[in-house]
Every structure is written in C-alpha cells, then in structure tokens.
Design a protein around this motif. Sequence first.
Motif, PDB file in Angstrom:
ATOM      1  N   ARG A  73      38.094  57.801 -12.713  1.00 64.10           N
ATOM      2  CA  ARG A  73      36.973  57.572 -13.627  1.00 64.10           C
ATOM      3  C   ARG A  73      35.610  57.644 -12.934  1.00 64.10           C
ATOM      4  NH1 ARG A  73      36.691  51.120 -15.126  1.00 64.10           N
ATOM      5  NH2 ARG A  73      36.368  50.315 -13.023  1.00 64.10           N
ATOM      6  N   SER A  74      35.601  57.656 -11.597  1.00 64.55           N
ATOM      7  CA  SER A  74      34.335  57.670 -10.867  1.00 64.55           C
ATOM      8  C   SER A  74      33.684  59.045 -10.964  1.00 64.55           C
ATOM      9  CB  SER A  74      34.551  57.306  -9.398  1.00 64.55           C
ATOM     10  OG  SER A  74      34.955  55.965  -9.259  1.00 64.55           O
ATOM     11  N   TYR A  95      27.033  62.541  -4.421  1.00 64.21           N
ATOM     12  CA  TYR A  95      27.727  63.566  -5.197  1.00 64.21           C
ATOM     13  C   TYR A  95      27.898  63.090  -6.636  1.00 64.21           C
ATOM     14  CZ  TYR A  95      29.027  66.189  -1.001  1.00 64.21           C
ATOM     15  OH  TYR A  95      28.993  66.927   0.156  1.00 64.21           O
ATOM     16  N   GLU A  96      27.752  64.038  -7.569  1.00 65.36           N
ATOM     17  CA  GLU A  96      27.969  63.772  -8.993  1.00 65.36           C
ATOM     18  C   GLU A  96      29.112  64.663  -9.476  1.00 65.36           C
ATOM     19  OE1 GLU A  96      26.037  61.849 -11.187  1.00 65.36           O
ATOM     20  OE2 GLU A  96      24.201  61.425 -10.048  1.00 65.36           O
ATOM     21  N   PRO A 145      13.125  48.433  -9.236  1.00 69.48           N
ATOM     22  CA  PRO A 145      12.433  49.729  -9.272  1.00 69.48           C
ATOM     23  C   PRO A 145      12.922  50.640 -10.397  1.00 69.48           C
ATOM     24  CG  PRO A 145      14.183  49.840  -7.667  1.00 69.48           C
ATOM     25  CD  PRO A 145      14.210  48.435  -8.238  1.00 69.48           C
ATOM     26  N   GLY A 146      13.814  50.125 -11.246  1.00 74.23           N
ATOM     27  CA  GLY A 146      14.416  50.931 -12.294  1.00 74.23           C
ATOM     28  C   GLY A 146      15.904  51.115 -12.063  1.00 74.23           C
ATOM     29  N   SER A 147      16.524  50.113 -11.449  1.00 70.64           N
ATOM     30  CA  SER A 147      17.942  50.185 -11.117  1.00 70.64           C
ATOM     31  C   SER A 147      18.809  50.224 -12.370  1.00 70.64           C
ATOM     32  CB  SER A 147      18.342  48.965 -10.276  1.00 70.64           C
ATOM     33  OG  SER A 147      19.723  48.949 -10.017  1.00 70.64           O
ATOM     34  N   ARG A 148      19.826  51.082 -12.359  1.00 66.18           N
ATOM     35  CA  ARG A 148      20.818  51.094 -13.427  1.00 66.18           C
ATOM     36  C   ARG A 148      21.881  50.021 -13.194  1.00 66.18           C
ATOM     37  NH1 ARG A 148      20.546  55.303 -16.900  1.00 66.18           N
ATOM     38  NH2 ARG A 148      19.128  57.005 -16.364  1.00 66.18           N
ATOM     39  N   HIS A 235      28.048  53.105 -15.824  1.00 62.65           N
ATOM     40  CA  HIS A 235      28.851  53.865 -16.769  1.00 62.65           C
ATOM     41  C   HIS A 235      29.590  55.023 -16.089  1.00 62.65           C
ATOM     42  CE1 HIS A 235      25.807  51.943 -19.408  1.00 62.65           C
ATOM     43  NE2 HIS A 235      26.844  51.803 -20.211  1.00 62.65           N
ATOM     44  N   ARG A 236      29.133  55.396 -14.887  1.00 60.52           N
ATOM     45  CA  ARG A 236      29.758  56.486 -14.145  1.00 60.52           C
ATOM     46  C   ARG A 236      30.612  55.971 -12.981  1.00 60.52           C
ATOM     47  NH1 ARG A 236      27.950  61.391 -15.495  1.00 60.52           N
ATOM     48  NH2 ARG A 236      28.317  62.325 -13.451  1.00 60.52           N
ATOM     49  N   HIS A 237      30.760  54.648 -12.894  1.00 64.02           N
ATOM     50  CA  HIS A 237      31.673  53.993 -11.953  1.00 64.02           C
ATOM     51  C   HIS A 237      31.486  54.492 -10.515  1.00 64.02           C
ATOM     52  CE1 HIS A 237      33.585  52.443 -15.565  1.00 64.02           C
ATOM     53  NE2 HIS A 237      33.668  53.694 -16.008  1.00 64.02           N
ATOM     54  N   PRO A 238      30.312  54.257  -9.940  1.00 57.26           N
ATOM     55  CA  PRO A 238      30.019  54.793  -8.606  1.00 57.26           C
ATOM     56  C   PRO A 238      30.836  54.125  -7.502  1.00 57.26           C
ATOM     57  CG  PRO A 238      28.268  53.331  -9.329  1.00 57.26           C
ATOM     58  CD  PRO A 238      29.177  53.510 -10.503  1.00 57.26           C
TER      59      PRO A 238
END
Length: 253
Positions: A73-74, A95-96, A145-148, A235-238
């Motif tokens: 899921r990452s 990496y994305e 600083p705008g952290s998700r 939401h992108r499970h880093p």
Amino acid sequence: MIQRRTAVALLASPLLLTGCGGGAEATERRIPATRPAPTATPTPGTTPGTAVEAAPQRIPGLGPKIHAAIPDRSRQAVVVTGRGRNSPLSTVVLYERTDTGWQAGAAWPAHNALHGWSDHHTVGDLRSPLGVFTLSDAGGLLPDPGSRLPYHHSRGFVSPGTGFEGEPLAGSFDYVAAIDYNRKPGTSPLDWTRPLGPKRGGGVWLHVDHGGPTHACVSVAKAHMKELLRTLDPHRHPVVVMGYADWLADPAA
C-alpha cells in the motif's frame, strides 16, 4: 528484522543519548493531518491519455528482499543510501509509486550515524539502523511548514551543544519526521514510549542537517526537510528505506 518497527536507529544531541526525542516533555499542541491527499495530475509535457515512458517497477539499488519489505500500500519511499557500512555519508531520494512504476525525485546529500550502520541498533553504538520503517508523525521547534503528517510544534525540539566535528547543533530539530523504530506510531516524536525497551534506543528521526555525523538519525538540508514534510502523505503510507548501498542491493551478502 524488517517489519513495521523495521530495523534499528538512534540519533540525538549528545545530551540525549537515548535518541532525538530523549523523553523531552511535549508542551504544545499536536496538529492532525487534515490536508487532503493530492489529486493525480498528468506528467509535465503530456496530455491525458498520452503514452509515457514506464517508470521502473523496482526502485533502483534495492535488492528483491528489501523491495519486498516495502508494503504494497506504500506509494512513497524515502530511500537513504549510505556510502559504506562504516561511513556517515549517504544520499536521500524520495520515490513516488505511480500506475507505471516508481518515479525518483532529486538526490540530496545526507548524513547518517558516525560509525555507519547496524542490523541490531543499541543505545550508544553510534550506528544507524538497517531496514524499512513507516513514517507516521512529524514535528519541530518551528511552526508547521505545511506538513501532511501530523505535526507537533514544541519547545522540546532543542539540541544544544556541538556535534562530532565541532559543528553547532542548534536548529537540527527545527523540522523532524519520526522514523517508526522502537516507538508508538501516532504519537509525538518526543513521546518516550519504547516498545522494545530503552536499551534498543529510540527517538530516531529524519531531521535538519547540522554539517556532521549523527548518533543514528538521518539528516538533510533544512529546505529538503521542509519539502519532505510538505510531500509525505499519510494517505500514501510513506516509508523510509535505509542502509548502505551493498546491503540494500543484497542484504544476504
């Protein structure tokens, strides 16, 4: 060795040998991750429906065992590649994962622990952990600083004194992202909980580089830390994938 807590690591100021967090009191408010996940956009220079060159299905430099440890899921992976087992120098690339494969960001110079890397990190060994770890929480001395990721703004993020090469440590914890080694995800990076016990270290972070080796964390330039915090998306499970190059390529060697 590779699991949700996945590996081992420690850094901090000389004042806090148990890790960056060191048990400092969390005194200020925690900001939940409420920002929406980014929407997909076409690759620059293309139009929707236009075929583009496929990205690699496996992150370059990672052997099959390490790559298999990245959860399905990452969709984001911070890859930290050390120069050697005993080197404090490394490179960081974000990496994305897209529908066509893994897309690499810019390569950033970084520091890891003074004595390099370990597959069984313990307090005071001055080595960074080898492995794959989730990234759940962030914080810092400076305002969000705008952290998700959920961000904990606190005066507890201080690191007085000097580093191994005499460099000042002030500002090292202006921005941090907690690496989920020997900690409770979903808490402040300053939280003292150590599920594996205090001898296995803790308080392992990505943080602002101070110009020299760390106790076990990974450090990059301040601008790069801000970019990471603005990009890493729960939401992108880093995850962070970290180790020296030969180990990442073939951990059985």
